[in-house]
Write a protein that holds these residues in place. Structure first.
Motif, mmCIF file in Angstrom:
data_model
loop_
_atom_site.group_PDB
_atom_site.id
_atom_site.type_symbol
_atom_site.label_atom_id
_atom_site.label_comp_id
_atom_site.label_asym_id
_atom_site.label_seq_id
_atom_site.Cartn_x
_atom_site.Cartn_y
_atom_site.Cartn_z
ATOM 1 N N THR A 636 0.810 -1.221 0.000
ATOM 2 C CA THR A 636 0.000 0.000 0.000
ATOM 3 C C THR A 636 0.844 1.271 0.000
ATOM 4 O OG1 THR A 636 -0.173 0.031 2.421
ATOM 5 C CG2 THR A 636 -1.886 -1.153 1.208
ATOM 6 N N ARG A 637 2.142 1.156 0.183
ATOM 7 C CA ARG A 637 3.011 2.340 0.143
ATOM 8 C C ARG A 637 3.645 2.548 -1.216
ATOM 9 N NH1 ARG A 637 2.126 -1.168 3.816
ATOM 10 N NH2 ARG A 637 4.285 -1.879 4.041
ATOM 11 N N TYR A 638 3.378 1.667 -2.160
ATOM 12 C CA TYR A 638 3.996 1.762 -3.485
ATOM 13 C C TYR A 638 3.623 3.081 -4.160
ATOM 14 C CZ TYR A 638 5.136 0.711 -8.347
ATOM 15 O OH TYR A 638 5.655 0.752 -9.616
ATOM 16 N N GLY A 639 4.618 3.759 -4.705
ATOM 17 C CA GLY A 639 4.399 5.009 -5.422
ATOM 18 C C GLY A 639 4.148 6.205 -4.534
ATOM 19 N N ARG A 640 4.321 6.052 -3.218
ATOM 20 C CA ARG A 640 4.033 7.153 -2.293
ATOM 21 C C ARG A 640 5.311 7.705 -1.664
ATOM 22 N NH1 ARG A 640 -0.598 4.493 1.400
ATOM 23 N NH2 ARG A 640 -0.981 6.628 2.082
ATOM 24 N N GLY A 641 6.446 7.328 -2.228
ATOM 25 C CA GLY A 641 7.700 7.870 -1.729
ATOM 26 C C GLY A 641 8.825 6.866 -1.580
ATOM 27 N N PRO A 642 8.558 5.724 -0.924
ATOM 28 C CA PRO A 642 9.669 4.802 -0.646
ATOM 29 C C PRO A 642 10.208 4.121 -1.897
ATOM 30 C CG PRO A 642 7.794 4.388 0.799
ATOM 31 C CD PRO A 642 7.316 5.297 -0.280
ATOM 32 N N ILE A 643 11.477 3.729 -1.829
ATOM 33 C CA ILE A 643 12.052 2.828 -2.816
ATOM 34 C C ILE A 643 11.489 1.438 -2.540
ATOM 35 C CG2 ILE A 643 14.196 1.687 -3.548
ATOM 36 C CD1 ILE A 643 15.623 4.349 -2.876
ATOM 37 N N GLY A 644 11.003 0.782 -3.572
ATOM 38 C CA GLY A 644 10.456 -0.558 -3.403
ATOM 39 C C GLY A 644 8.949 -0.546 -3.477
ATOM 40 N N GLY A 645 8.298 -0.738 -2.331
ATOM 41 C CA GLY A 645 6.845 -0.848 -2.324
ATOM 42 C C GLY A 645 6.368 -2.182 -2.854
ATOM 43 N N THR A 646 7.269 -3.186 -2.843
ATOM 44 C CA THR A 646 6.967 -4.483 -3.427
ATOM 45 C C THR A 646 7.003 -5.576 -2.362
ATOM 46 O OG1 THR A 646 9.302 -4.629 -4.040
ATOM 47 C CG2 THR A 646 7.763 -3.870 -5.729
ATOM 48 N N TYR A 647 6.842 -6.831 -2.812
ATOM 49 C CA TYR A 647 6.832 -7.999 -1.942
ATOM 50 C C TYR A 647 8.002 -8.925 -2.272
ATOM 51 C CZ TYR A 647 2.079 -7.430 -0.021
ATOM 52 O OH TYR A 647 0.963 -6.995 0.655
ATOM 53 N N TYR A 648 8.359 -9.737 -1.284
ATOM 54 C CA TYR A 648 9.265 -10.862 -1.520
ATOM 55 C C TYR A 648 8.854 -12.010 -0.602
ATOM 56 C CZ TYR A 648 11.619 -8.201 2.239
ATOM 57 O OH TYR A 648 11.917 -7.478 3.369
ATOM 58 N N ALA A 649 9.517 -13.154 -0.748
ATOM 59 C CA ALA A 649 9.169 -14.344 0.029
ATOM 60 C C ALA A 649 9.916 -14.358 1.349
ATOM 61 C CB ALA A 649 9.506 -15.597 -0.782
ATOM 62 N N GLY A 650 9.478 -15.224 2.268
ATOM 63 C CA GLY A 650 10.155 -15.367 3.547
ATOM 64 C C GLY A 650 9.686 -16.603 4.288
ATOM 65 N N THR A 651 10.621 -17.254 4.996
ATOM 66 C CA THR A 651 10.258 -18.467 5.737
ATOM 67 C C THR A 651 10.381 -18.287 7.244
ATOM 68 O OG1 THR A 651 12.487 -19.439 5.778
ATOM 69 C CG2 THR A 651 11.146 -19.850 3.816
ATOM 70 N N SER A 652 10.523 -17.056 7.706
ATOM 71 C CA SER A 652 10.668 -16.820 9.154
ATOM 72 C C SER A 652 9.301 -16.854 9.827
ATOM 73 C CB SER A 652 11.371 -15.482 9.413
ATOM 74 O OG SER A 652 10.711 -14.424 8.760
ATOM 75 N N SER A 653 8.732 -18.033 9.853
ATOM 76 C CA SER A 653 7.326 -18.193 10.227
ATOM 77 C C SER A 653 7.144 -18.485 11.710
ATOM 78 C CB SER A 653 6.693 -19.313 9.391
ATOM 79 O OG SER A 653 7.486 -20.479 9.443
ATOM 80 N N VAL A 654 8.108 -18.074 12.532
ATOM 81 C CA VAL A 654 8.086 -18.235 13.988
ATOM 82 C C VAL A 654 7.532 -19.619 14.370
ATOM 83 C CG1 VAL A 654 8.205 -15.813 14.541
ATOM 84 C CG2 VAL A 654 5.968 -16.796 14.165
ATOM 85 N N ALA A 655 6.569 -19.714 15.291
ATOM 86 C CA ALA A 655 6.063 -21.021 15.719
ATOM 87 C C ALA A 655 4.785 -21.406 14.983
ATOM 88 C CB ALA A 655 5.813 -21.011 17.224
ATOM 89 N N ALA A 656 4.533 -20.794 13.823
ATOM 90 C CA ALA A 656 3.280 -21.031 13.104
ATOM 91 C C ALA A 656 3.144 -22.468 12.633
ATOM 92 C CB ALA A 656 3.185 -20.090 11.897
ATOM 93 N N ASN A 657 4.270 -23.189 12.525
ATOM 94 C CA ASN A 657 4.196 -24.572 12.042
ATOM 95 C C ASN A 657 3.372 -25.466 12.957
ATOM 96 O OD1 ASN A 657 6.517 -24.223 13.894
ATOM 97 N ND2 ASN A 657 6.858 -26.405 13.536
ATOM 98 N N VAL A 658 3.311 -25.115 14.244
ATOM 99 C CA VAL A 658 2.544 -25.955 15.181
ATOM 100 C C VAL A 658 1.040 -25.731 15.032
ATOM 101 C CG1 VAL A 658 2.167 -26.529 17.601
ATOM 102 C CG2 VAL A 658 4.487 -26.106 16.777
#
Length: 800
Positions: A636-658
């Motif tokens: 939602t910040r894309y085009g409003r100033g910041p560099i980026g404003g995009t998504y990427y992947a991540g596996t830091s899913s804390v304890a969600a596996n349980v």
């Protein structure tokens, strides 16, 4: 032996530590009452002003105290390790669970009947007004179905201020908050209210000035309290309290001059950010770099290194005092009440030289000695890391509290630069929370999204024509049923088709959450301390940061690959099973004799984590669907100033596996209904049987440069394995090879035996400070639920 390696804490620190560990966490209602008062009195103000007046009300009126052991002052709640309630974020679950807080089987909090009444009394005001109320209402109906079924969960985004950042501590120390006040006033004075954007910025600037004044008042309250306590203190404590008073009269408003002033300034800011917002993952950034000039000066002026390290240990103990209570549903995703307050040390200078300095060593020693789950210490690995420092890190790992974790400069810095981050900023990255990274003082308000996409449940939905197996609800379009999929490529097409739909839904949920977060709970101080919010006149959540790139989180990566391998090999290639046999067994959770036979066949299929290209390539291929789809979307910040404003992947899913495993049916990898999913990018439990090198090789085949939200790898070893110097050397070489040659992203270690964990389950009183690495964070073992404890016990013990 290990205690002598790192030395021992002073008696003052030992007593303070024991006192903190003896506390049973409880609920504190003080912030809730003060917040309600401020919101009621400023209901008609613009939200940024309302938030500023709220911070002012809290900082001017909350209870404060100075512990008799401490040299660094500042408390979050009425008592240490008590958890405040943040009513503006959520109240329904608070009221619903009031009578259960002290009955939980993990992350238990005491609460008095008086405090229950206080919360029930203020509840009517908040009904329908909270972030959770408005966030859930914003979800489209079709997205609510997927959210409610647990295929995608992002409760954290609509119940908390999910920070995942480090503010610009360096500038605070160098120039003080007074410089921020001056710059904000200058920007305010230059506005033309006839311009709409200027008018909006004017409210934000006024809010910053209110909050900075409140911070000054807060610090001066401690100065007055220290002076008052000094009147009746003994000679040594009187001198300490008088010095504390002098420091609190200066910082954080003025530049720090000494190491103690620097630590107090950092702590005030770090603390107030967590009073302002119901967040977590507010991290210290590259602490050993920006605090080193003050350490060096104080040592040069006569401070003894052991005195400096006592101050550091004092800071880490204060960090432990921060606490947070979550709903039980959210708690299962973040078991152990983690705050993810990451401190990053080591790495490189912008010139590519080893950045380890005397303060780096002091931080490592002091964290090792205090032996706590907070702060969450990360070492930035680079190829120039000295053997001496690596040896010390391994000695710290041997202590068995899951630290340090290692993040790899050799892949992270180039990946940052590929995403548009300048070289200077890329070389200055730090860990932000678990394993995620960002640029301190320049990154947006959450580098990691809180949408957890359940990969195995997505696969089962794909095999069931877009219908959730557990409930029979249609959740997306399908390509048919598994029974009609005559080729393995039909399975892969169904996975690809279904996963892309759910990724799209995840972005919708994220966008809805971010929209209401921006509208309802802007963080004023946090925004002021991140570039370029003051320059732009925008808070973080509307695009004020220099960089703003975020991820979602993927759960059960290994289960996906293992399931695809089992389907391909057992059904389509070797035809050991018919599609109907397998599907019936999955629906029956392998319950009867035939189901058990089928499960044995599935368990013999290739498993991720053993350097087997057959399955590793399927993990990579399955994940590539996510990587290809997510790059299409903007936040939602894309085009409003910041560099980026995009998504990427991540596996830091804390304890969600349980908890996500608890709601997932049996899967083709042989996993039973309800069993935990694989954690992070780690292999499934007890199937990675070819040793740690094979695990590293399997993980390295993923597109790690694109999984920028963190490639979280947990490894578990028996303490006996590291008793010999030659075995510790093997671990050194193993880590260096993983990072230098295989370009691994991250690794962390649990050094604790299965026998110890089982005994600790039976006799928790014998192990009051046993700490384990849960995911990208550590926690006291005894506070974890039995389900999470069992998940940790079941992890493979690696041998070298």
């Amino acid at each position: 032996m290990m205690e002598s390696y790192f030395g021992t804490s002073t008696q003052r620190i030992k007593e303070f530590r024991e006192k903190l560990l003896a506390v049973t966490p409880a609920v504190c209602t003080e912030r809730a009452v003060l917040t309600t008062k401020a919101y009621q009195e400023h209901e008609m103000d613009q939200v940024v002003l309302k938030r500023a007046y709220m911070v002012k009300e809290i900082l001017e009126n909350m209870s404060i105290f100075i512990e008799p052991e401490t040299l660094i002052v500042g408390n979050q709640a009425k008592e240490n390790r008590f958890a405040p309630i943040f009513p503006e974020y959520a109240m329904d679950w608070v009221i619903e669970e009031l009578d259960e807080f002290d009955k939980r089987n993990g992350d238990r909090f005491l609460i008095s009947e008086v405090n229950k009444k206080i919360l029930r009394d203020i509840y009517p005001y908040w009904k329908g007004r909270t972030l959770q109320d408005k966030g859930y209402a914003a979800f489209p109906d079709e997205a609510k179905v997927i959210y409610d079924l647990g295929i995608i969960r992002n409760e954290g985004n609509i119940t908390s201020g999910d920070a995942h950042l480090a503010v610009d501590y360096q500038t605070v120390l160098q120039k003080g908050l007074r410089s921020y006040r001056q710059r904000t006033q200058e920007k305010l004075d230059a506005l033309d209210y006839a311009e709409f954007e200027d008018m909006k910025a004017g409210y934000f600037y006024r809010a910053i000035l209110i909050v900075i004044d409140a911070v000054e008042t807060f610090a001066h309250r401690y100065a007055r309290l220290a002076k008052e306590q000094a009147k009746t203190a003994g000679a040594q404590r009187k001198q300490e309290l008088e010095q504390i008073a002098q420091i609190c009269e200066r910082v954080p408003m003025e530049p720090a001059r000494t190491f103690q002033e620097a630590l107090q300034s950092v702590w005030f800011i770090h603390l107030i950010l967590q009073i302002e917002s119901n967040g977590h993952s507010l991290s210290f950034g590259r602490f050993d770099q920006y605090c080193f000039p003050y350490y060096e000066k104080s040592i040069r002026d006569g401070m003894k290194p052991e005195e400096a390290e006592e101050l550091l240990e004092n800071l880490w103990l204060k960090t432990l005092t921060i606490n947070k209570i979550r709903s039980w549903g959210h708690t299962r995703f973040a078991a152990g009440s983690p705050m993810y307050q990451n401190i990053t040390i080591g790495g490189q200078t912008v010139d590519g030289e080893d950045a380890v300095n005397p303060l780096t060593w002091a931080v490592l020693r002091s964290v090792a000695r205090t032996h706590l789950p907070q702060p969450n210490m990360t070492v930035r690995y680079c190829s120039k890391m000295s053997p001496e420092f690596m040896d010390a890190c391994i000695e710290c790992i041997r202590l068995g509290f899951g630290m340090p974790a290692f993040n790899n400069d050799e892949i992270i810095i180039p990946s940052l630069m590929d995403k548009g981050v300048s070289k200077e900023d890329a070389y200055n990255y730090s860990a932000i929370g678990c394993v995620e990274v960002g640029v301190p003082g320049r990154w947006g308000y959450r580098c990691t999204g809180m949408s957890y996409l359940n990969f195995p449940k997505t696969l089962m939905t794909a095999l069931n024509d877009g219908v959730d197996v557990n409930t029979g609800k249609k959740i997306c379009k399908g390509l048919g049923h598994f029974l009609d999929m005559e080729r393995f490529e039909d399975v892969m097409k169904a996975w690809d088709y279904t996963a892309r739909q759910l990724i799209h839904t995840g972005v919708i949920l994220d966008n809805c959450a971010d929209m209401v977060v921006e509208q309802e709970v802007p963080d004023i101080l946090c925004s002021a301390l991140v570039d370029d919010c003051i320059e732009r006149g925008k808070h973080l959540k509307e695009g004020g940061a220099h960089y703003d790139i975020i991820s979602q989180l993927q759960v059960g990566v290994a289960n996906l690959g293992d399931s695809l391998a089992a389907l391909k090999k057992c059904v389509y290639e070797e035809e050991q099973l018919t599609r109907k046999e397998l599907w019936d067994a999955l629906m029956n959770d392998f319950a009867d004799d035939d189901g058990k036979r089928i499960r044995r066949i599935l368990m013999l299929a290739p498993k991720y984590g053993n350097d087997n290209d057959y399955v590793d390539d399927l993990v990579k291929r399955g994940y590539e669907t996510y990587l290809d789809e997510i790059k299409k979307y903007k936040n939602t910040r894309y085009g409003r100033g910041p560099i980026g404003g995009t998504y990427y992947a991540g596996t830091s899913s804390v304890a969600a596996n349980v908890p996500q495993g608890a709601g997932t049916c049996a899967t083709p990898d042989g996993r039973h209904f309800g069993e935990p999913l694989a954690e992070g990018c780690s292999p499934s439990h007890a199937v990675d049987l070819s040793g740690p090198t094979s695990v590293f090789k399997s993980v390295s085949k993923l597109e790690t440069s694109q999984i920028f939200g963190g490639v979280l790898l947990n490894q578990k070893v028996n303490p006996a394995i590291l008793t010999r110097a030659e075995d510790r050397q093997k671990l050194d070489l193993l880590i260096r090879t993983f990072f230098d040659v295989l370009k691994g992203w991250h690794v962390q270690y649990n050094v604790v035996s299965r026998e110890t964990l089982l005994d600790a389950q039976k006799h928790p009183d014998k192990y009051p400070d046993l700490i384990v690495r849960v995911a990208g964070y550590s926690a006291f073992f005894h506070v974890l639920s039995p389900q999470t404890q069992n998940d940790i016990i079941a992890r493979t013990e690696q041998q070298f």
